[in-house]
Design a protein around this motif. Structure first.
Motif, PDB file in Angstrom:
ATOM      1  N   VAL A   1       0.913  -1.163   0.000  1.00  0.00           N
ATOM      2  CA  VAL A   1       0.000   0.000   0.000  1.00  0.00           C
ATOM      3  C   VAL A   1       0.942   1.200   0.000  1.00  0.00           C
ATOM      4  CG1 VAL A   1      -1.985   1.135   1.079  1.00  0.00           C
ATOM      5  CG2 VAL A   1      -1.567  -1.285   1.530  1.00  0.00           C
TER       6      VAL A   1
ATOM      7  N   GLY B   1       5.615   5.667  10.735  1.00  0.00           N
ATOM      8  CA  GLY B   1       4.630   4.949   9.927  1.00  0.00           C
ATOM      9  C   GLY B   1       3.590   4.330  10.841  1.00  0.00           C
ATOM     10  N   ALA B   2       2.685   3.566  10.232  1.00  0.00           N
ATOM     11  CA  ALA B   2       1.581   3.003  11.015  1.00  0.00           C
ATOM     12  C   ALA B   2       2.072   2.003  12.059  1.00  0.00           C
ATOM     13  CB  ALA B   2       0.570   2.352  10.085  1.00  0.00           C
ATOM     14  N   THR B   3       3.196   1.341  11.794  1.00  0.00           N
ATOM     15  CA  THR B   3       3.720   0.407  12.803  1.00  0.00           C
ATOM     16  C   THR B   3       3.965   1.155  14.111  1.00  0.00           C
ATOM     17  OG1 THR B   3       4.842  -0.833  11.065  1.00  0.00           O
ATOM     18  CG2 THR B   3       5.600  -1.216  13.315  1.00  0.00           C
TER      19      THR B   3
ATOM     20  N   ASN C   1       0.791   2.568  15.644  1.00  0.00           N
ATOM     21  CA  ASN C   1       0.102   1.550  16.456  1.00  0.00           C
ATOM     22  C   ASN C   1       0.790   1.402  17.806  1.00  0.00           C
ATOM     23  OD1 ASN C   1      -2.041   0.661  14.769  1.00  0.00           O
ATOM     24  ND2 ASN C   1      -0.661  -0.638  13.584  1.00  0.00           N
TER      25      ASN C   1
ATOM     26  N   HIS D   1      -3.405  -6.449  11.396  1.00  0.00           N
ATOM     27  CA  HIS D   1      -2.150  -6.388  10.632  1.00  0.00           C
ATOM     28  C   HIS D   1      -0.999  -6.877  11.516  1.00  0.00           C
ATOM     29  CE1 HIS D   1       1.148  -4.492   8.324  1.00  0.00           C
ATOM     30  NE2 HIS D   1       0.321  -4.689   7.308  1.00  0.00           N
TER      31      HIS D   1
ATOM     32  N   THR E   1       1.724  -5.763  12.173  1.00  0.00           N
ATOM     33  CA  THR E   1       2.400  -4.716  12.952  1.00  0.00           C
ATOM     34  C   THR E   1       1.698  -4.458  14.281  1.00  0.00           C
ATOM     35  OG1 THR E   1       1.183  -3.007  11.765  1.00  0.00           O
ATOM     36  CG2 THR E   1       3.350  -3.566  10.916  1.00  0.00           C
TER      37      THR E   1
ATOM     38  N   GLN F   1      -9.682  -2.535  13.120  1.00  0.00           N
ATOM     39  CA  GLN F   1      -9.022  -2.164  11.871  1.00  0.00           C
ATOM     40  C   GLN F   1      -9.962  -1.422  10.923  1.00  0.00           C
ATOM     41  OE1 GLN F   1      -5.820  -4.681   9.720  1.00  0.00           O
ATOM     42  NE2 GLN F   1      -7.785  -5.609   9.294  1.00  0.00           N
TER      43      GLN F   1
ATOM     44  N   VAL G   1      -5.600  -4.961   4.927  1.00  0.00           N
ATOM     45  CA  VAL G   1      -4.526  -4.791   3.943  1.00  0.00           C
ATOM     46  C   VAL G   1      -4.771  -5.604   2.662  1.00  0.00           C
ATOM     47  CG1 VAL G   1      -2.971  -6.615   4.772  1.00  0.00           C
ATOM     48  CG2 VAL G   1      -2.019  -4.506   3.780  1.00  0.00           C
TER      49      VAL G   1
ATOM     50  N   ALA H   1      -4.352   2.483   8.889  1.00  0.00           N
ATOM     51  CA  ALA H   1      -3.131   2.859   8.165  1.00  0.00           C
ATOM     52  C   ALA H   1      -3.446   3.563   6.852  1.00  0.00           C
ATOM     53  CB  ALA H   1      -2.273   1.625   7.924  1.00  0.00           C
ATOM     54  N   PHE H   2      -4.406   3.007   6.111  1.00  0.00           N
ATOM     55  CA  PHE H   2      -4.849   3.719   4.901  1.00  0.00           C
ATOM     56  C   PHE H   2      -6.345   3.995   4.951  1.00  0.00           C
ATOM     57  CE2 PHE H   2      -4.918  -0.793   4.087  1.00  0.00           C
ATOM     58  CZ  PHE H   2      -6.068  -1.026   3.350  1.00  0.00           C
TER      59      PHE H   2
ATOM     60  N   ASP I   1      -1.281   6.340   8.239  1.00  0.00           N
ATOM     61  CA  ASP I   1      -0.055   6.678   7.513  1.00  0.00           C
ATOM     62  C   ASP I   1      -0.320   7.875   6.635  1.00  0.00           C
ATOM     63  OD1 ASP I   1       2.304   5.142   7.884  1.00  0.00           O
ATOM     64  OD2 ASP I   1       1.271   3.389   7.066  1.00  0.00           O
TER      65      ASP I   1
ATOM     66  N   LYS J   1       1.153   6.588   2.815  1.00  0.00           N
ATOM     67  CA  LYS J   1       0.310   5.749   1.947  1.00  0.00           C
ATOM     68  C   LYS J   1      -0.612   6.689   1.157  1.00  0.00           C
ATOM     69  CE  LYS J   1       0.402   1.334   4.419  1.00  0.00           C
ATOM     70  NZ  LYS J   1       1.444   1.551   5.437  1.00  0.00           N
TER      71      LYS J   1
HETATM   72  C1  PLP Z   1      -3.634  -1.972   8.170  1.00  0.00           C
HETATM   73  C2  PLP Z   1      -2.149  -1.709   8.242  1.00  0.00           C
HETATM   74  N1  PLP Z   1      -1.570  -1.465   9.430  1.00  0.00           N
HETATM   75  C3  PLP Z   1      -0.265  -1.214   9.545  1.00  0.00           C
HETATM   76  C4  PLP Z   1       0.560  -1.187   8.438  1.00  0.00           C
HETATM   77  C5  PLP Z   1       2.037  -0.902   8.594  1.00  0.00           C
HETATM   78  O1  PLP Z   1       2.330   0.345   8.055  1.00  0.00           O
HETATM   79  P1  PLP Z   1       3.828   0.895   7.931  1.00  0.00           P
HETATM   80  O2  PLP Z   1       4.526  -0.048   7.001  1.00  0.00           O
HETATM   81  O3  PLP Z   1       3.659   2.262   7.393  1.00  0.00           O
HETATM   82  O4  PLP Z   1       4.447   0.881   9.292  1.00  0.00           O
HETATM   83  C6  PLP Z   1       0.016  -1.437   7.176  1.00  0.00           C
HETATM   84  C7  PLP Z   1       0.852  -1.463   5.968  1.00  0.00           C
HETATM   85  O5  PLP Z   1       0.415  -1.716   4.874  1.00  0.00           O
HETATM   86  C8  PLP Z   1      -1.385  -1.679   7.068  1.00  0.00           C
HETATM   87  O6  PLP Z   1      -1.981  -1.887   5.888  1.00  0.00           O
END
Ligand code: PLP
Length: 457
Positions: A81, A140-142, A145, A184, A186, A229, A233, A260-261, A287, A290
């Motif tokens: 993504v 980022g989203a990781t 979170n 996800h 992460t 969520q 993804v 994230a998106f 994010d 994304k």
């Molecule tokens: C739903 C979701 N959460 C978390 C992530 C992790 O995002 P990042 O790689 O920006 O840390 C993603 C990545 O695609 C995602 O789709």
């Protein structure tokens, strides 16, 4: 030592090379050629005793490095993504890199900290989150979170009289973590980093689209954190977050949304229904690299309970200017020192406006539907309900799908990845790039269908 003349010529050279790279992007093959990847071994050498000329360093990076990149910023990259960085955000990023500010403390860098605050308020408004929500600008989203769940850990433990920041988790009373079977990876990683453990969780069952099945949601009892969520993804599906909040919030549970998106759907009049009721949650991760199409790396955590976030993140020391009447960015993020990533977010939002963000989201979603319609017309199976920007298509059995995806990547017209969705191998398409046009979708469909037909038995 470099003088001003070499600074100017070096930065102009970099800008020209960067511009040429981006201008060639739409026409270039998406995956690099095998020859270009092989040539990158030229970088592998012992560290030189005597440094190279700066212009040579840049020329080598561009001449050997640029052709070996995957054209992720191009309009026919549909892997993972991944956004394509709007030109204004690349330009802003270059300027803020020249500023090279450390955004940890407001008084040291008031401009970047102010712009982050503006971007934060705009996003809270755009997503319809509660007034007073705090945001942290992270990689980022990781880490978004992780940051939001650190705040959750603080609040849930302080509710039961345990100071988790001071006393840690050893000997702490248990807390229940409810996560989706489809969370996800992460989210699981964040729980591991926070000391909860990746596996010590209760998994909420999901339906065929990967949404939590509200009718089979585990009972909420005692101190609890729930991870939901917005945007799977693979399928793009949204959990029934409003229903979960209705059950869980009166019991004192913390509800987190990994968007994230998917959170960006809230910006579109046609898709905001997917996010309805989300404002009842306690924290949200998203994010910017994304769907907002800003350069890597850029994610944001939003937390309703500012005090919980600050208690989890803030630090103090005599030499730091942490005692201030301003909002100190480092009170909200895992990092003390970091780059001014919120400025790119501000630039994207300022240049697009609410209408521009909505148009970008809607455009990507309609391209995703165009893909799905093209596959169905060609007789291939679309495995998901295309509610957002994600499409899952299957051309046959596992081996056939993998072979076709490999050939598509080698062909270079577009780039799509492989996944396994509910035990079936499939190709994933994620439409996230601001510059993708209907023509790019049609060109990609033509290449994908041609290759698939060649390899279908
Ligand atoms: C739903 C979701 N959460 C978390 C992530 C992790 O995002 P990042 O790689 O920006 O840390 C993603 C990545 O695609 C995602 O789709």
């Amino acid at each position: 030592m470099p003088d001003n003349l070499s600074l100017r010529s070096l930065l102009v050279d970099a800008a020209e090379r960067g511009i040429a790279y981006r201008e060639a992007g739409a026409a270039r093959r998406v995956a690099p050629s095998p020859e270009a990847v092989a040539a990158a071994t030229k970088f592998i050498e012992p560290m030189p005793d005597i440094g190279a000329d700066e212009k040579h360093v840049l020329a080598m990076l561009d001449e050997v490095g640029s052709p070996a990149t995957v054209m992720m910023t191009g309009p026919r990259y549909f892997g993972f993504v991944i956004g394509g960085s709007l030109p204004v955000t690349v330009a802003t990023n270059w300027l803020t890199t020249a500023w090279d500010q450390n955004v940890g403390m407001h008084e040291v860098t008031p401009i970047t900290s102010t712009l982050e605050l503006v971007a934060m308020d705009w996003m809270i408004d755009l997503f319809g989150l509660p007034a007073g929500t705090a945001a942290s600008f992270v990689t980022g989203a990781t880490i978004a979170n992780f940051t939001a769940l650190a705040a959750a850990r603080n609040r849930v433990y302080s509710d039961i009289g345990w100071n988790v920041e001071a006393d840690g988790l050893i000997g702490a009373p248990p807390v229940t973590l409810i996560v989706s079977e489809e969370s996800h990876p992460t989210v699981f990683k964040s729980l591991g980093l926070l000391g909860f453990g990746r596996n010590r969780v209760v998994r909420a069952p999901v339906d065929g689209q990967g949404r939590i099945d509200a009718s089979r949601f585990p009972a909420v009892k005692g101190p609890t954190i729930i991870c939901t969520q917005a945007g799977n993804v693979n399928t793009g599906a949204f959990d029934p977050i409003a229903d979960i909040c209705d059950v869980a919030k009166p019991k004192g549970a913390w509800v987190h949304v990994d968007g994230a998106f998917g959170l960006w759907a809230a910006a579109s009049a046609d898709r905001s229904h997917l996010c309805s009721g989300f404002a009842a949650a306690d924290s949200w991760a998203t994010d910017a690299h994304k769907w907002l199409n800003v350069p890597y790396d850029s994610g944001i955590a939003f937390v309703r309970d500012t005090a919980a976030l600050k208690s989890a993140m803030s630090i103090t020391a005599e030499y730091l200017m942490t005692e201030t009447r301003f909002r100190n960015p480092s009170d909200f993020t895992p990092e003390l020192s970091r780059r001014a990533r919120g400025v790119d977010v501000w630039a994207a939002l300022k240049s697009l406006g609410k209408q521009g963000v909505a148009a970008m989201i809607d455009r990507c979603c309609s391209h995703a539907r165009r893909f799905a319609a093209g596959f169905e017309e060609a007789g291939f199976d679309v495995l998901n309900d295309v509610v957002l920007n994600q499409v899952l298509v299957s051309f046959g059995d596992d081996a056939t799908n993998r072979k076709i995806i490999d050939e598509i990547q080698k062909d270079g017209t577009c780039w799509c990845g492989v996944t396994v969705w509910q035990k079936k191998t499939a190709m994933r398409i994620s439409v996230c790039n601001w510059s993708t046009s209907a023509d790019d979708v049609d060109r990609s469909l033509e290449a994908i269908i041609r290759i698939a037909r060649e390899h279908c038995s």
